[in-house]
Design a protein around this motif. Structure first.
Motif, PDB file in Angstrom:
ATOM      1  N   GLY A  28       0.770  -1.237   0.000  1.00 40.38           N
ATOM      2  CA  GLY A  28       0.000   0.000   0.000  1.00 40.38           C
ATOM      3  C   GLY A  28       0.797   1.280   0.000  1.00 40.38           C
ATOM      4  N   ASP A  29       2.113   1.190  -0.185  1.00 45.66           N
ATOM      5  CA  ASP A  29       2.957   2.384  -0.205  1.00 45.66           C
ATOM      6  C   ASP A  29       2.834   3.065  -1.571  1.00 45.66           C
ATOM      7  OD1 ASP A  29       5.022   4.263  -0.337  1.00 45.66           O
ATOM      8  OD2 ASP A  29       6.333   3.074   0.953  1.00 45.66           O
ATOM      9  N   GLU A  30       2.099   4.165  -1.631  1.00 38.12           N
ATOM     10  CA  GLU A  30       1.869   4.856  -2.901  1.00 38.12           C
ATOM     11  C   GLU A  30       3.129   5.529  -3.434  1.00 38.12           C
ATOM     12  OE1 GLU A  30      -1.442   7.473  -2.615  1.00 38.12           O
ATOM     13  OE2 GLU A  30      -2.880   5.869  -2.179  1.00 38.12           O
ATOM     14  N   ASP A  31       4.012   5.962  -2.544  1.00 38.38           N
ATOM     15  CA  ASP A  31       5.264   6.574  -2.991  1.00 38.38           C
ATOM     16  C   ASP A  31       6.134   5.549  -3.718  1.00 38.38           C
ATOM     17  OD1 ASP A  31       4.610   9.042  -1.972  1.00 38.38           O
ATOM     18  OD2 ASP A  31       5.591   8.693  -0.038  1.00 38.38           O
ATOM     19  N   ALA A  32       6.151   4.329  -3.217  1.00 38.47           N
ATOM     20  CA  ALA A  32       6.925   3.270  -3.866  1.00 38.47           C
ATOM     21  C   ALA A  32       6.363   2.982  -5.251  1.00 38.47           C
ATOM     22  CB  ALA A  32       6.905   2.004  -3.009  1.00 38.47           C
ATOM     23  N   PHE A  33       5.041   2.952  -5.342  1.00 39.22           N
ATOM     24  CA  PHE A  33       4.430   2.704  -6.650  1.00 39.22           C
ATOM     25  C   PHE A  33       4.720   3.857  -7.606  1.00 39.22           C
ATOM     26  CE2 PHE A  33       0.877   2.770  -9.700  1.00 39.22           C
ATOM     27  CZ  PHE A  33       1.047   1.500 -10.247  1.00 39.22           C
ATOM     28  N   SER A  34       4.725   5.075  -7.100  1.00 44.64           N
ATOM     29  CA  SER A  34       5.034   6.239  -7.938  1.00 44.64           C
ATOM     30  C   SER A  34       6.441   6.137  -8.518  1.00 44.64           C
ATOM     31  CB  SER A  34       4.902   7.530  -7.126  1.00 44.64           C
ATOM     32  OG  SER A  34       3.559   7.746  -6.751  1.00 44.64           O
ATOM     33  N   TRP A  52       6.289  -8.344 -16.380  1.00 45.08           N
ATOM     34  CA  TRP A  52       4.904  -8.506 -15.929  1.00 45.08           C
ATOM     35  C   TRP A  52       4.067  -7.290 -16.323  1.00 45.08           C
ATOM     36  CZ3 TRP A  52       2.239  -5.876 -11.862  1.00 45.08           C
ATOM     37  CH2 TRP A  52       1.028  -6.477 -11.463  1.00 45.08           C
ATOM     38  N   ALA A  53       4.594  -6.089 -16.073  1.00 46.91           N
ATOM     39  CA  ALA A  53       3.874  -4.856 -16.412  1.00 46.91           C
ATOM     40  C   ALA A  53       3.727  -4.706 -17.922  1.00 46.91           C
ATOM     41  CB  ALA A  53       4.613  -3.649 -15.827  1.00 46.91           C
ATOM     42  N   TYR A  54       4.754  -5.120 -18.639  1.00 51.91           N
ATOM     43  CA  TYR A  54       4.753  -5.039 -20.098  1.00 51.91           C
ATOM     44  C   TYR A  54       3.605  -5.857 -20.687  1.00 51.91           C
ATOM     45  CZ  TYR A  54       6.392  -6.106 -24.841  1.00 51.91           C
ATOM     46  OH  TYR A  54       6.471  -6.294 -26.196  1.00 51.91           O
ATOM     47  N   ARG A  55       3.413  -7.058 -20.181  1.00 48.93           N
ATOM     48  CA  ARG A  55       2.344  -7.916 -20.692  1.00 48.93           C
ATOM     49  C   ARG A  55       0.978  -7.298 -20.436  1.00 48.93           C
ATOM     50  NH1 ARG A  55       5.216 -13.336 -18.310  1.00 48.93           N
ATOM     51  NH2 ARG A  55       6.667 -13.677 -20.035  1.00 48.93           N
ATOM     52  N   ILE A  56       0.830  -6.680 -19.283  1.00 52.10           N
ATOM     53  CA  ILE A  56      -0.433  -5.995 -18.989  1.00 52.10           C
ATOM     54  C   ILE A  56      -0.659  -4.871 -19.988  1.00 52.10           C
ATOM     55  CG2 ILE A  56      -1.601  -4.488 -17.319  1.00 52.10           C
ATOM     56  CD1 ILE A  56      -0.384  -6.186 -15.092  1.00 52.10           C
ATOM     57  N   ARG A 101      -3.915  -2.240  -9.469  1.00 48.73           N
ATOM     58  CA  ARG A 101      -4.981  -3.093  -8.942  1.00 48.73           C
ATOM     59  C   ARG A 101      -4.578  -4.565  -8.890  1.00 48.73           C
ATOM     60  NH1 ARG A 101     -10.040  -0.387 -12.337  1.00 48.73           N
ATOM     61  NH2 ARG A 101     -10.251   1.498 -11.039  1.00 48.73           N
ATOM     62  N   SER A 102      -3.581  -4.933  -9.712  1.00 51.25           N
ATOM     63  CA  SER A 102      -3.169  -6.336  -9.794  1.00 51.25           C
ATOM     64  C   SER A 102      -1.888  -6.626  -9.024  1.00 51.25           C
ATOM     65  CB  SER A 102      -2.963  -6.730 -11.266  1.00 51.25           C
ATOM     66  OG  SER A 102      -4.119  -6.485 -12.035  1.00 51.25           O
ATOM     67  N   LEU A 103      -1.370  -5.647  -8.308  1.00 48.81           N
ATOM     68  CA  LEU A 103      -0.070  -5.791  -7.646  1.00 48.81           C
ATOM     69  C   LEU A 103       0.020  -7.019  -6.749  1.00 48.81           C
ATOM     70  CD1 LEU A 103       1.129  -2.221  -6.605  1.00 48.81           C
ATOM     71  CD2 LEU A 103       2.364  -3.897  -7.992  1.00 48.81           C
ATOM     72  N   THR A 104      -1.051  -7.300  -6.029  1.00 47.50           N
ATOM     73  CA  THR A 104      -0.995  -8.435  -5.103  1.00 47.50           C
ATOM     74  C   THR A 104      -0.861  -9.764  -5.844  1.00 47.50           C
ATOM     75  OG1 THR A 104      -3.429  -8.508  -5.048  1.00 47.50           O
ATOM     76  CG2 THR A 104      -2.314  -7.253  -3.306  1.00 47.50           C
TER      77      THR A 104
END
Length: 212
Positions: A16-22, A73-77, A59-62
């Protein structure tokens, strides 16, 4: 960003760390935009799909299990987002064609396709860069996708088959046709720089006749 730090950021984002996701977005936004732009050929559409991709990624991180790199993984999405977007907007609609002569494993087209110059090799010649990009964008979408994802993005035949939901034999035969049409376009343009340009219809017709 090394692999260890990336893994740490992903785990933080999963918690849930939004800064890390940013930070992950900042790291990969440009690369994913390039993928989307190649597939869609339109800046506005590419920007929309990149945004949609990161929404789906978040939304799919988990569900990310670290079995491949985070970018893979992100590329395929992102690729799936682009293909879905194009289908919904009826852009680059694919057509059903006979796959032509090949063995059950697609070995014939594998051998022939790999003998043709690759788009990434052509792009190394600076005088051809713009020409290759322009002619690549004019290929039928179902061929352009294969050429881009295989030759420019480096996906394997198995990855392409799974991503596009087609057989590996179909991947190889489409790759052959895509490379062949691209080379025909480039050769024609190089030989006729001072004359008229062959129309898309003429080139497509020639390619279709050769597939029958």
């Amino acid at each position: 960003m090394n692999d260890v730090k990336e893994s740490h950021l992903v785990k933080q984002a999963q918690n849930g760390d939004e800064d890390a996701f940013s930070l992950l977005v900042e790291r990969y936004a440009t690369r994913l935009y390039g993928v989307c732009f190649h597939l869609l050929g339109n800046r506005e559409d590419a920007e929309d799909c990149v945004q949609e991709s990161f929404i789906k990624i978040y939304r799919s991180l988990t569900g990310y299990r670290f079995r491949s790199s985070f970018y893979t993984w992100a590329y395929r999405i992102s690729v799936n987002v682009c293909l879905d977007y194009r289908r919904k907007n009826n852009r680059g609609k694919t057509v059903s064609l006979d796959e032509g002569p090949e063995t059950s494993s697609g070995q014939l087209f594998y051998q022939v396709a790999d003998e043709l110059p690759l788009p990434d090799q052509l792009l190394e010649r600076s005088e051809l860069t713009e020409l290759v990009r322009e002619e690549l964008s004019l290929l039928p979408a179902y061929l352009r996708d294969i050429v881009i994802l295989r030759d420019l993005e480096g996906l394997s035949y198995a990855e392409l088959a799974g991503l596009l939901k087609i057989s590996e034999g179909t991947v190889k035969s489409r790759l052959f046709r895509g490379r062949k049409q691209l080379m025909e376009r480039i050769r024609y343009r190089e030989q006729n720089r001072s004359g008229g340009r062959q129309t898309d219809r003429e080139i497509t017709t020639e390619g279709s006749e050769g597939e029958k």
